[in-house]
Motif scaffolding. Structure first.
Motif, PDB file in Angstrom:
ATOM      1  N   GLY A  14      42.780  15.820  84.975  1.00 32.39           N
ATOM      2  CA  GLY A  14      42.468  14.476  84.509  1.00 32.39           C
ATOM      3  C   GLY A  14      43.693  13.729  84.037  1.00 32.39           C
ATOM      4  O   GLY A  14      44.736  14.310  83.729  1.00 32.39           O
ATOM      5  N   VAL A  15      43.546  12.406  83.976  1.00 34.28           N
ATOM      6  CA  VAL A  15      44.590  11.520  83.471  1.00 34.28           C
ATOM      7  C   VAL A  15      43.943  10.580  82.455  1.00 34.28           C
ATOM      8  O   VAL A  15      42.862  10.025  82.710  1.00 34.28           O
ATOM      9  N   GLN A  16      44.588  10.407  81.321  1.00 31.62           N
ATOM     10  CA  GLN A  16      44.056   9.517  80.298  1.00 31.62           C
ATOM     11  C   GLN A  16      44.265   8.054  80.678  1.00 31.62           C
ATOM     12  O   GLN A  16      45.345   7.677  81.132  1.00 31.62           O
ATOM     13  N   PRO A  17      43.255   7.215  80.474  1.00 35.83           N
ATOM     14  CA  PRO A  17      43.390   5.785  80.763  1.00 35.83           C
ATOM     15  C   PRO A  17      43.943   5.036  79.550  1.00 35.83           C
ATOM     16  O   PRO A  17      43.224   4.269  78.888  1.00 35.83           O
ATOM     17  N   THR A  18      45.207   5.242  79.277  1.00 32.86           N
ATOM     18  CA  THR A  18      45.816   4.624  78.101  1.00 32.86           C
ATOM     19  C   THR A  18      46.864   3.580  78.472  1.00 32.86           C
ATOM     20  O   THR A  18      47.657   3.183  77.631  1.00 32.86           O
ATOM     21  N   VAL A  46      39.134  10.576  85.207  1.00 32.27           N
ATOM     22  CA  VAL A  46      39.752   9.643  84.275  1.00 32.27           C
ATOM     23  C   VAL A  46      39.166   9.979  82.906  1.00 32.27           C
ATOM     24  O   VAL A  46      37.995   9.699  82.639  1.00 32.27           O
ATOM     25  N   VAL A  47      39.956  10.623  82.065  1.00 31.64           N
ATOM     26  CA  VAL A  47      39.399  11.257  80.859  1.00 31.64           C
ATOM     27  C   VAL A  47      39.342  10.253  79.697  1.00 31.64           C
ATOM     28  O   VAL A  47      40.122  10.293  78.754  1.00 31.64           O
ATOM     29  N   ASP A  48      38.337   9.383  79.772  1.00 27.61           N
ATOM     30  CA  ASP A  48      38.202   8.336  78.756  1.00 27.61           C
ATOM     31  C   ASP A  48      37.723   8.876  77.416  1.00 27.61           C
ATOM     32  O   ASP A  48      38.006   8.278  76.367  1.00 27.61           O
ATOM     33  N   LEU A  49      37.002  10.004  77.407  1.00 23.84           N
ATOM     34  CA  LEU A  49      36.630  10.613  76.130  1.00 23.84           C
ATOM     35  C   LEU A  49      37.868  11.115  75.391  1.00 23.84           C
ATOM     36  O   LEU A  49      37.969  11.000  74.168  1.00 23.84           O
ATOM     37  N   HIS A  50      38.822  11.670  76.124  1.00 22.52           N
ATOM     38  CA  HIS A  50      40.073  12.092  75.503  1.00 22.52           C
ATOM     39  C   HIS A  50      40.850  10.886  74.972  1.00 22.52           C
ATOM     40  O   HIS A  50      41.489  10.965  73.916  1.00 22.52           O
ATOM     41  N   ALA A  51      40.794   9.782  75.696  1.00 20.67           N
ATOM     42  CA  ALA A  51      41.583   8.608  75.304  1.00 20.67           C
ATOM     43  C   ALA A  51      41.205   8.108  73.914  1.00 20.67           C
ATOM     44  O   ALA A  51      42.075   7.675  73.149  1.00 20.67           O
ATOM     45  N   ILE A  52      39.917   8.172  73.560  1.00 18.33           N
ATOM     46  CA  ILE A  52      39.493   7.573  72.291  1.00 18.33           C
ATOM     47  C   ILE A  52      39.733   8.482  71.086  1.00 18.33           C
ATOM     48  O   ILE A  52      39.305   8.158  69.971  1.00 18.33           O
ATOM     49  N   THR A  65      40.875   2.316  82.709  1.00 22.83           N
ATOM     50  CA  THR A  65      40.080   3.285  83.478  1.00 22.83           C
ATOM     51  C   THR A  65      40.087   2.905  84.956  1.00 22.83           C
ATOM     52  O   THR A  65      40.269   3.753  85.839  1.00 22.83           O
ATOM     53  N   ARG A  66      39.928   1.625  85.214  1.00 23.68           N
ATOM     54  CA  ARG A  66      39.969   1.165  86.606  1.00 23.68           C
ATOM     55  C   ARG A  66      41.376   1.308  87.182  1.00 23.68           C
ATOM     56  O   ARG A  66      41.536   1.636  88.367  1.00 23.68           O
ATOM     57  N   GLU A  67      42.402   1.086  86.360  1.00 22.88           N
ATOM     58  CA  GLU A  67      43.779   1.172  86.854  1.00 22.88           C
ATOM     59  C   GLU A  67      44.125   2.597  87.272  1.00 22.88           C
ATOM     60  O   GLU A  67      44.757   2.810  88.314  1.00 22.88           O
ATOM     61  N   VAL A  68      43.725   3.592  86.478  1.00 17.07           N
ATOM     62  CA  VAL A  68      43.983   4.983  86.851  1.00 17.07           C
ATOM     63  C   VAL A  68      43.241   5.321  88.149  1.00 17.07           C
ATOM     64  O   VAL A  68      43.787   5.981  89.036  1.00 17.07           O
ATOM     65  N   THR A  69      41.999   4.861  88.263  1.00 19.88           N
ATOM     66  CA  THR A  69      41.232   5.087  89.488  1.00 19.88           C
ATOM     67  C   THR A  69      41.947   4.480  90.688  1.00 19.88           C
ATOM     68  O   THR A  69      42.076   5.118  91.746  1.00 19.88           O
ATOM     69  N   ALA A  74      45.330   4.701  95.598  1.00 18.90           N
ATOM     70  CA  ALA A  74      46.530   4.121  96.222  1.00 18.90           C
ATOM     71  C   ALA A  74      47.560   5.188  96.561  1.00 18.90           C
ATOM     72  O   ALA A  74      48.294   5.074  97.544  1.00 18.90           O
ATOM     73  N   ALA A  75      47.606   6.253  95.763  1.00 13.60           N
ATOM     74  CA  ALA A  75      48.577   7.321  96.000  1.00 13.60           C
ATOM     75  C   ALA A  75      48.156   8.249  97.128  1.00 13.60           C
ATOM     76  O   ALA A  75      48.981   9.028  97.625  1.00 13.60           O
ATOM     77  N   GLY A  76      46.876   8.200  97.529  1.00 12.88           N
ATOM     78  CA  GLY A  76      46.458   9.005  98.674  1.00 12.88           C
ATOM     79  C   GLY A  76      45.293   9.946  98.448  1.00 12.88           C
ATOM     80  O   GLY A  76      44.938  10.719  99.345  1.00 12.88           O
ATOM     81  N   ILE A  77      44.669   9.918  97.280  1.00 12.50           N
ATOM     82  CA  ILE A  77      43.473  10.740  97.066  1.00 12.50           C
ATOM     83  C   ILE A  77      42.286  10.047  97.734  1.00 12.50           C
ATOM     84  O   ILE A  77      42.033   8.862  97.509  1.00 12.50           O
ATOM     85  N   ASP A  78      41.572  10.785  98.544  1.00  8.25           N
ATOM     86  CA  ASP A  78      40.451  10.241  99.300  1.00  8.25           C
ATOM     87  C   ASP A  78      39.162  10.436  98.504  1.00  8.25           C
ATOM     88  O   ASP A  78      38.688  11.564  98.360  1.00  8.25           O
ATOM     89  N   PRO A  79      38.563   9.353  97.971  1.00  6.32           N
ATOM     90  CA  PRO A  79      37.358   9.515  97.148  1.00  6.32           C
ATOM     91  C   PRO A  79      36.120   9.928  97.921  1.00  6.32           C
ATOM     92  O   PRO A  79      35.098  10.284  97.317  1.00  6.32           O
ATOM     93  N   THR A  80      36.189   9.911  99.251  1.00  6.20           N
ATOM     94  CA  THR A  80      35.058  10.401 100.039  1.00  6.20           C
ATOM     95  C   THR A  80      35.132  11.906 100.238  1.00  6.20           C
ATOM     96  O   THR A  80      34.116  12.559 100.471  1.00  6.20           O
ATOM     97  N   ARG A  81      36.345  12.474 100.154  1.00  2.00           N
ATOM     98  CA  ARG A  81      36.524  13.918 100.308  1.00  2.00           C
ATOM     99  C   ARG A  81      36.537  14.633  98.975  1.00  2.00           C
ATOM    100  O   ARG A  81      36.069  15.775  98.867  1.00  2.00           O
ATOM    101  N   GLN A  82      37.126  14.019  97.956  1.00  2.00           N
ATOM    102  CA  GLN A  82      37.232  14.611  96.643  1.00  2.00           C
ATOM    103  C   GLN A  82      36.441  13.759  95.646  1.00  2.00           C
ATOM    104  O   GLN A  82      36.020  12.654  95.959  1.00  2.00           O
ATOM    105  N   ILE A  83      36.276  14.270  94.455  1.00  2.00           N
ATOM    106  CA  ILE A  83      35.468  13.593  93.446  1.00  2.00           C
ATOM    107  C   ILE A  83      36.380  12.899  92.449  1.00  2.00           C
ATOM    108  O   ILE A  83      37.180  13.540  91.774  1.00  2.00           O
ATOM    109  N   ILE A  84      36.271  11.575  92.372  1.00  2.00           N
ATOM    110  CA  ILE A  84      36.971  10.779  91.374  1.00  2.00           C
ATOM    111  C   ILE A  84      35.916  10.151  90.473  1.00  2.00           C
ATOM    112  O   ILE A  84      35.004   9.470  90.956  1.00  2.00           O
ATOM    113  N   PHE A  85      36.013  10.392  89.179  1.00  2.00           N
ATOM    114  CA  PHE A  85      35.002   9.856  88.251  1.00  2.00           C
ATOM    115  C   PHE A  85      35.605   9.719  86.866  1.00  2.00           C
ATOM    116  O   PHE A  85      36.677  10.246  86.582  1.00  2.00           O
TER     117      PHE A  85
END
Length: 348
Positions: A14-18, A46-52, A65-69, A74-85
């Motif tokens: 995960g990555v924090q949306p800070t 996108v670990v928004d619970l950690h962010a707060i 949160t939207r920017e991290v997504t 944009a970097a190449g993670i395919d949201p249809t193949r992997q899970i982004i949430f």
């Protein structure tokens, strides 16, 4: 028999949306996420619970949160193949974290160096969430029976704690785990995926400090949304020493700023430091900085452009996150239900 035994190795990270995603986030985490998706089943959160655990302005948290997504995609993670949430859409993270709060020991948490660093001298004023942050991180991993976790130096201790919590949970509830036909233990012990070169990217203003969004100087970092001119300017102004670049890696670590810039070039090029030094050793920093600026611009500006395009359509980003959360629920919910059975909770 573990929950994910029929799957590829399962990765959670995960990555924090800070705010202000920068080159350090990209090289230290996001590029590795892209590489892992071909060989692993991946959940990128996108670990928004950690962010707060420290206060976040609600409107900024939504945007970040939207920017991290957008950066993931944009970097190449395919949201249809992997899970982004985003973490807060899957309530199992918080539910399992409470159970693990009751398994983890205070002595374990007292040894966590990151809490001491983040809380500073005024620990009494830190949030309780910041203190139990490592237990939530353990829940993030164990909720999906993840087998592997990409970690940098600053997270290795937290992964070790997650393994300790998993082992203690397996021991504490051994009787009901055995009854549920998990003779090898219910929670797998997650293994680290150790980082490659330049995963710890340092400040352009001080090569002994990690590149950070909290640095008051914007010249200390390259933001993923910087344009080509900004990237070139920041690299040109990056702190160096008066000596030319060495021809060998030996002794490079004693020159923090040189080591940082060489490491960044190597990581962006997908090579090793010694290869870079064979090409640029003995050259003045001005020549090397020109080459680094050209390479960084080539690699990063398409990502920034795509991030801006994605962020212009927040409805689509929210749809991707909702779809990812639904798919994450499909993995997490059965594991959480079995955890509740093992603990002894009555459920409908």
């Amino acid at each position: 028999m573990q929950e994910n035994s029929k799957h590829k190795p399962r990765v959670f990270s995960g990555v924090q949306p800070t705010g202000n995603l920068h080159l350090g986030n990209y090289l230290g985490a996001i590029t590795r996420f892209v590489a892992l998706q071909d060989e692993h089943e991946c959940l990128y959160c996108v670990v928004d619970l950690h962010a707060i655990t420290v206060f976040q302005d609600p409107d900024e948290l939504t945007h970040n949160t939207r920017e991290v997504t957008a950066a993931f995609i944009a970097a190449g993670i395919d949201p249809t193949r992997q899970i982004i949430f985003n973490q807060s859409q899957v309530s199992g993270h918080a539910e399992l974290a409470w159970i693990l709060n009751c398994v983890a020991r205070l002595g374990w948490l007292n040894r966590m160096t990151q809490f001491k660093e983040k809380a500073g001298k005024d620990r009494e004023n830190a949030s309780a969430g910041l203190y139990v942050y490592p237990n939530l991180m353990a829940a993030d991993i164990l909720l999906y029976h993840a087998t592997h976790v990409p970690v940098g130096e600053d997270q290795k201790q937290h992964l070790e704690l997650a393994r300790d919590i998993a082992q203690k949970s397996n021991n504490d509830f051994a009787k009901t785990i055995a009854r549920a036909d998990y003779p090898g233990g219910f929670f797998p012990l997650p293994e680290p995926l150790i980082a490659g070169p330049a995963t710890r990217v340092m400040s352009f203003r001080d090569g002994t400090k990690k590149m950070s969004k909290s640095d008051p100087s914007d010249l200390s970092r390259i933001n993923l949304t910087d344009d080509a001119d900004a990237i070139a300017k920041k690299i040109k102004k990056a702190k160096t020493d008066p000596e030319p670049l060495p021809s060998e890696v030996e002794g490079l670590e004693a020159r923090a700023e040189a080591d940082n810039l060489i490491g960044i070039y190597a990581a962006l090029q997908g090579t090793q430091k010694d290869v870079v030094l064979r090409q640029y050793g003995g050259a003045p920093f001005s020549k090397f900085k020109e080459a680094l600026a050209e390479l960084a611009t080539e690699k990063l500006t398409p990502i920034g452009d795509e991030m801006r395009r994605l962020l212009a359509d927040p409805v689509e980003i929210d749809r991707i996150l909702a779809d990812g959360a639904s798919r994450a629920h499909a993995i997490a919910d059965p594991i959480l239900a079995k955890t509740k059975d093992i603990v002894g909770f009555i459920r409908s």
